[in-house]
Design a protein around this motif. Structure first.
Motif, PDB file in Angstrom:
ATOM      1  N   GLU B  74       1.505  -1.312   0.166  1.00 54.77           N
ATOM      2  CA  GLU B  74      -0.013   0.019   0.126  1.00 54.77           C
ATOM      3  C   GLU B  74       0.659   1.015   0.193  1.00 54.77           C
ATOM      4  OE1 GLU B  74      -0.463  -2.446   1.877  1.00 54.77           O
ATOM      5  OE2 GLU B  74      -2.509  -3.206   1.464  1.00 54.77           O
ATOM      6  N   ASN B  75       0.505   2.291  -0.439  1.00 51.83           N
ATOM      7  CA  ASN B  75       1.336   3.074  -0.850  1.00 51.83           C
ATOM      8  C   ASN B  75       2.126   3.950  -1.544  1.00 51.83           C
ATOM      9  OD1 ASN B  75      -1.232   4.438  -0.267  1.00 51.83           O
ATOM     10  ND2 ASN B  75      -0.432   4.994   1.900  1.00 51.83           N
ATOM     11  N   GLU B  76       2.900   2.562  -2.192  1.00 47.80           N
ATOM     12  CA  GLU B  76       4.295   2.611  -2.570  1.00 47.80           C
ATOM     13  C   GLU B  76       4.504   2.145  -3.913  1.00 47.80           C
ATOM     14  OE1 GLU B  76       6.970   0.299   0.361  1.00 47.80           O
ATOM     15  OE2 GLU B  76       6.197  -0.759  -0.874  1.00 47.80           O
ATOM     16  N   GLY B  77       5.142   2.977  -4.845  1.00 51.00           N
ATOM     17  CA  GLY B  77       4.978   2.883  -5.978  1.00 51.00           C
ATOM     18  C   GLY B  77       6.310   2.171  -7.634  1.00 51.00           C
ATOM     19  N   LEU B  78       6.138   1.800  -8.053  1.00 46.66           N
ATOM     20  CA  LEU B  78       7.026   0.918  -8.815  1.00 46.66           C
ATOM     21  C   LEU B  78       6.924   1.396 -10.548  1.00 46.66           C
ATOM     22  CD1 LEU B  78       8.902  -1.071  -9.735  1.00 46.66           C
ATOM     23  CD2 LEU B  78       6.949  -2.676 -10.111  1.00 46.66           C
ATOM     24  N   ASN B  79       8.414   2.283 -10.700  1.00 41.88           N
ATOM     25  CA  ASN B  79       8.396   2.476 -12.018  1.00 41.88           C
ATOM     26  C   ASN B  79       9.026   1.487 -13.082  1.00 41.88           C
ATOM     27  OD1 ASN B  79       7.105   4.998 -11.639  1.00 41.88           O
ATOM     28  ND2 ASN B  79       8.612   6.384 -11.258  1.00 41.88           N
ATOM     29  N   PRO B  80       8.258   0.331 -13.701  1.00 38.26           N
ATOM     30  CA  PRO B  80       9.605  -0.438 -13.619  1.00 38.26           C
ATOM     31  C   PRO B  80      10.675   0.041 -14.666  1.00 38.26           C
ATOM     32  CG  PRO B  80       7.488  -1.303 -13.921  1.00 38.26           C
ATOM     33  CD  PRO B  80       7.551   0.502 -13.507  1.00 38.26           C
ATOM     34  N   GLN B  81      12.187  -0.336 -15.457  1.00 34.67           N
ATOM     35  CA  GLN B  81      12.410  -0.018 -16.219  1.00 34.67           C
ATOM     36  C   GLN B  81      12.217  -0.234 -17.292  1.00 34.67           C
ATOM     37  OE1 GLN B  81      15.368  -3.311 -14.867  1.00 34.67           O
ATOM     38  NE2 GLN B  81      16.409  -1.678 -13.307  1.00 34.67           N
ATOM     39  N   CYS B  82      11.292  -0.705 -17.798  1.00 31.09           N
ATOM     40  CA  CYS B  82      10.957  -0.734 -19.011  1.00 31.09           C
ATOM     41  C   CYS B  82      10.003   0.586 -19.300  1.00 31.09           C
ATOM     42  CB  CYS B  82      10.527  -1.737 -19.598  1.00 31.09           C
ATOM     43  SG  CYS B  82       8.629  -2.347 -19.044  1.00 31.09           S
ATOM     44  N   TYR B  83       9.150   1.114 -18.321  1.00 30.32           N
ATOM     45  CA  TYR B  83       9.244   2.448 -18.764  1.00 30.32           C
ATOM     46  C   TYR B  83       9.432   4.017 -18.653  1.00 30.32           C
ATOM     47  CZ  TYR B  83       6.493   6.322 -15.957  1.00 30.32           C
ATOM     48  OH  TYR B  83       6.074   7.744 -15.160  1.00 30.32           O
ATOM     49  N   ILE B  84      10.663   3.484 -17.934  1.00 33.65           N
ATOM     50  CA  ILE B  84      12.055   5.108 -18.110  1.00 33.65           C
ATOM     51  C   ILE B  84      12.420   4.301 -19.205  1.00 33.65           C
ATOM     52  CG2 ILE B  84      13.772   6.062 -16.724  1.00 33.65           C
ATOM     53  CD1 ILE B  84      12.474   4.659 -14.135  1.00 33.65           C
ATOM     54  N   THR B  85      13.175   3.241 -19.393  1.00 33.29           N
ATOM     55  CA  THR B  85      13.953   2.703 -20.582  1.00 33.29           C
ATOM     56  C   THR B  85      13.215   2.999 -22.037  1.00 33.29           C
ATOM     57  OG1 THR B  85      14.518   0.710 -19.883  1.00 33.29           O
ATOM     58  CG2 THR B  85      15.984   2.721 -18.828  1.00 33.29           C
ATOM     59  N   GLY B  86      12.497   2.495 -21.952  1.00 34.70           N
ATOM     60  CA  GLY B  86      11.603   2.017 -23.053  1.00 34.70           C
ATOM     61  C   GLY B  86      12.180   0.300 -23.301  1.00 34.70           C
ATOM     62  N   LYS B  87      13.180   0.075 -22.821  1.00 36.68           N
ATOM     63  CA  LYS B  87      13.376  -1.363 -23.214  1.00 36.68           C
ATOM     64  C   LYS B  87      12.814  -2.692 -22.680  1.00 36.68           C
ATOM     65  CE  LYS B  87      18.476   0.355 -23.781  1.00 36.68           C
ATOM     66  NZ  LYS B  87      20.000   0.937 -22.516  1.00 36.68           N
ATOM     67  N   PRO B  88      13.008  -4.412 -23.400  1.00 37.03           N
ATOM     68  CA  PRO B  88      12.512  -5.050 -23.189  1.00 37.03           C
ATOM     69  C   PRO B  88      12.950  -5.161 -21.336  1.00 37.03           C
ATOM     70  CG  PRO B  88      13.104  -5.948 -24.833  1.00 37.03           C
ATOM     71  CD  PRO B  88      14.140  -4.751 -24.494  1.00 37.03           C
ATOM     72  N   SER B  89      11.879  -5.643 -20.644  1.00 34.22           N
ATOM     73  CA  SER B  89      11.586  -5.916 -19.240  1.00 34.22           C
ATOM     74  C   SER B  89      12.294  -6.637 -18.964  1.00 34.22           C
ATOM     75  CB  SER B  89      10.196  -6.075 -18.287  1.00 34.22           C
ATOM     76  OG  SER B  89      10.626  -6.475 -16.831  1.00 34.22           O
ATOM     77  N   GLU B  90      13.362  -6.437 -18.070  1.00 30.02           N
ATOM     78  CA  GLU B  90      14.251  -8.489 -17.375  1.00 30.02           C
ATOM     79  C   GLU B  90      13.969  -9.177 -16.603  1.00 30.02           C
ATOM     80  OE1 GLU B  90      18.627  -7.001 -17.251  1.00 30.02           O
ATOM     81  OE2 GLU B  90      18.318  -5.285 -18.073  1.00 30.02           O
ATOM     82  N   TYR B  91      12.463  -8.411 -16.117  1.00 33.18           N
ATOM     83  CA  TYR B  91      11.959  -9.476 -14.256  1.00 33.18           C
ATOM     84  C   TYR B  91      10.561  -9.352 -14.447  1.00 33.18           C
ATOM     85  CZ  TYR B  91      11.292  -4.526 -12.332  1.00 33.18           C
ATOM     86  OH  TYR B  91      11.632  -2.933 -12.433  1.00 33.18           O
ATOM     87  N   TYR B  92      10.639 -10.524 -13.434  1.00 31.73           N
ATOM     88  CA  TYR B  92       8.703 -10.696 -14.191  1.00 31.73           C
ATOM     89  C   TYR B  92       7.949  -9.467 -13.119  1.00 31.73           C
ATOM     90  CZ  TYR B  92       9.130 -14.566 -16.935  1.00 31.73           C
ATOM     91  OH  TYR B  92       9.039 -15.038 -18.003  1.00 31.73           O
ATOM     92  N   VAL B  93       6.637  -8.782 -13.177  1.00 28.75           N
ATOM     93  CA  VAL B  93       6.232  -8.024 -11.691  1.00 28.75           C
ATOM     94  C   VAL B  93       4.376  -9.396 -11.292  1.00 28.75           C
ATOM     95  CG1 VAL B  93       4.780  -6.301 -10.526  1.00 28.75           C
ATOM     96  CG2 VAL B  93       6.857  -5.988 -12.079  1.00 28.75           C
ATOM     97  N   SER B  94       4.612 -10.023 -10.091  1.00 34.57           N
ATOM     98  CA  SER B  94       3.463 -11.066  -9.982  1.00 34.57           C
ATOM     99  C   SER B  94       2.650 -10.368  -8.854  1.00 34.57           C
ATOM    100  CB  SER B  94       3.257 -11.838  -9.749  1.00 34.57           C
ATOM    101  OG  SER B  94       4.096 -12.212  -9.081  1.00 34.57           O
ATOM    102  N   CYS B  95       0.948 -10.589  -8.821  1.00 28.14           N
ATOM    103  CA  CYS B  95       0.639 -10.304  -7.269  1.00 28.14           C
ATOM    104  C   CYS B  95       0.729 -11.710  -6.846  1.00 28.14           C
ATOM    105  CB  CYS B  95      -1.132  -9.944  -7.574  1.00 28.14           C
ATOM    106  SG  CYS B  95      -0.992  -9.505  -8.992  1.00 28.14           S
ATOM    107  N   VAL B  96       1.466 -11.044  -4.896  1.00 31.75           N
ATOM    108  CA  VAL B  96       1.067 -11.591  -4.148  1.00 31.75           C
ATOM    109  C   VAL B  96      -0.163 -12.014  -3.370  1.00 31.75           C
ATOM    110  CG1 VAL B  96       2.754 -11.815  -1.749  1.00 31.75           C
ATOM    111  CG2 VAL B  96       3.789 -10.858  -3.390  1.00 31.75           C
ATOM    112  N   GLU B  97      -0.700 -10.796  -3.485  1.00 31.13           N
ATOM    113  CA  GLU B  97      -1.863 -11.012  -2.826  1.00 31.13           C
ATOM    114  C   GLU B  97      -3.071 -10.258  -4.402  1.00 31.13           C
ATOM    115  OE1 GLU B  97      -1.915  -8.691   0.200  1.00 31.13           O
ATOM    116  OE2 GLU B  97      -0.745  -9.251   1.652  1.00 31.13           O
ATOM    117  N   ASP B  98      -4.243 -10.801  -3.867  1.00 26.78           N
ATOM    118  CA  ASP B  98      -5.182  -9.610  -5.096  1.00 26.78           C
ATOM    119  C   ASP B  98      -5.291  -7.983  -4.496  1.00 26.78           C
ATOM    120  OD1 ASP B  98      -6.967 -12.029  -5.269  1.00 26.78           O
ATOM    121  OD2 ASP B  98      -8.453 -11.649  -3.698  1.00 26.78           O
TER     122      ASP B  98
END
Lengths: 192, 192
Positions: B74-98
């Motif tokens: 809650e209340n934390e932000g993530l700017n993935p690298q691909c959002y900033i650099t426009g390059k393919p993501s090197e990692y996954y982001v998944s939901c630990v909870e709903d």
């Protein structure tokens, strides 16, 4: 001198003469001798740094020992935590080499943003890129061994391995100077 | 729903009704089920995430194993690298909870910035704070042992230890699940 200041910015935007003059009038260039400490633990400073020439190092003092966490060289920026949070710094920043640094503070930023609002866009872009860089470095540190970290530096930042004393580099990699010597010998043997 | 969106922003600025309506019209709330993968390795996405509810995890796949590098709640932000650099993501982001997440992208940002330029100031402030947070976490990771990292979580993020599966937590701390079990038993023994 003006070129090394404006070249990094030209990556993001073309400055007008008026903008350039305003920046120069702020007298943000600072020269520091090798060994100078530019930020001390406990100090509350709202200075941020952008490296034009030289190399600086962040380190903590833990149980009487220096623990190096970061190096910054040409065209890299450091926004210390105290600059962002307003709390006392938990670490030191010192010059590994004679350095020329843009030292900016909140007062100067305010002047620039009021006069040239588009500088806010520039700072946002730079903050986001810094973000990506720290995140990348952090992920790489977490997902690699000291040997992999060394090989990555050898590939991506060979200059840093030449510029930084071995005991600082070992600390940065998370190993002892002895382990770093062994690691280097092992890599050299494999290379030959 | 509106409150959990606007409460975090109210820390920085008071929004006008027009600003609130424009944000709501962008339909940036997204709900995800536990286990959903919201970003995949190789994907190029310009989405950024701000957590309203739930927990997400970043992980790399290395030699067939998942290596967890970060959790966001809650209340934390993530700017993935691909959002900033426009390059393919090197990692996954998944939901630990709903999870309920503000999913923002560059097109939406552009609309907001053009209509309400002061949002740029807000984003700069948030980017700087995110910067300080990642830097702090990185420094803490570099300057501490797995046991110290666990004790720090126990003190500062006890909820995370309850919310996250043990194998993910072990990976995040840089140890095996077996070492984490031993570490927890040792700490419990000392506490009694």
């Amino acid at each position: 001198m003006e070129n090394i200041l404006f070249d990094p910015i030209s990556k993001y935007m073309t400055l007008t003469e008026e903008e350039k003059e305003t920046i120069l009038a702020l007298e943000i260039f600072k020269s520091f001798k090798k060994g100078s400490i530019i930020l001390r633990k406990g100090q509350i400073s709202d200075d941020s740094y952008f490296m034009l020439k030289g190399c600086i190092r962040c380190y903590y003092e833990i149980d009487g020992e220096e623990k190096t966490t970061a190096f910054y060289t040409e065209n890299e920026g450091l926004n210390p935590q105290c600059y962002i949070t307003g709390k006392p710094s938990e670490y030191y920043v010192s010059c590994v080499e004679d350095s020329i640094i843009i030292v900016n503070n909140r007062r100067m930023e305010k002047i620039m943003f009021e006069k040239f609002p588009r500088f806010e866009k520039l700072c946002l872009k730079m903050a986001e890129e810094l973000n990506a860089k720290i995140q990348y470095d952090f992920d790489e540190f977490k997902t690699s061994s000291p040997e992999q970290r060394y090989l990555s530096l050898l590939k991506n930042r060979p200059d840093l391995l030449q510029r930084v004393p071995q005991y600082q580099m070992a600390s940065y990699l998370g190993i002892t100077p002895q382990s770093l010597s062994r690691l280097r010998r092992r890599i050299l043997r494999h290379a030959n």
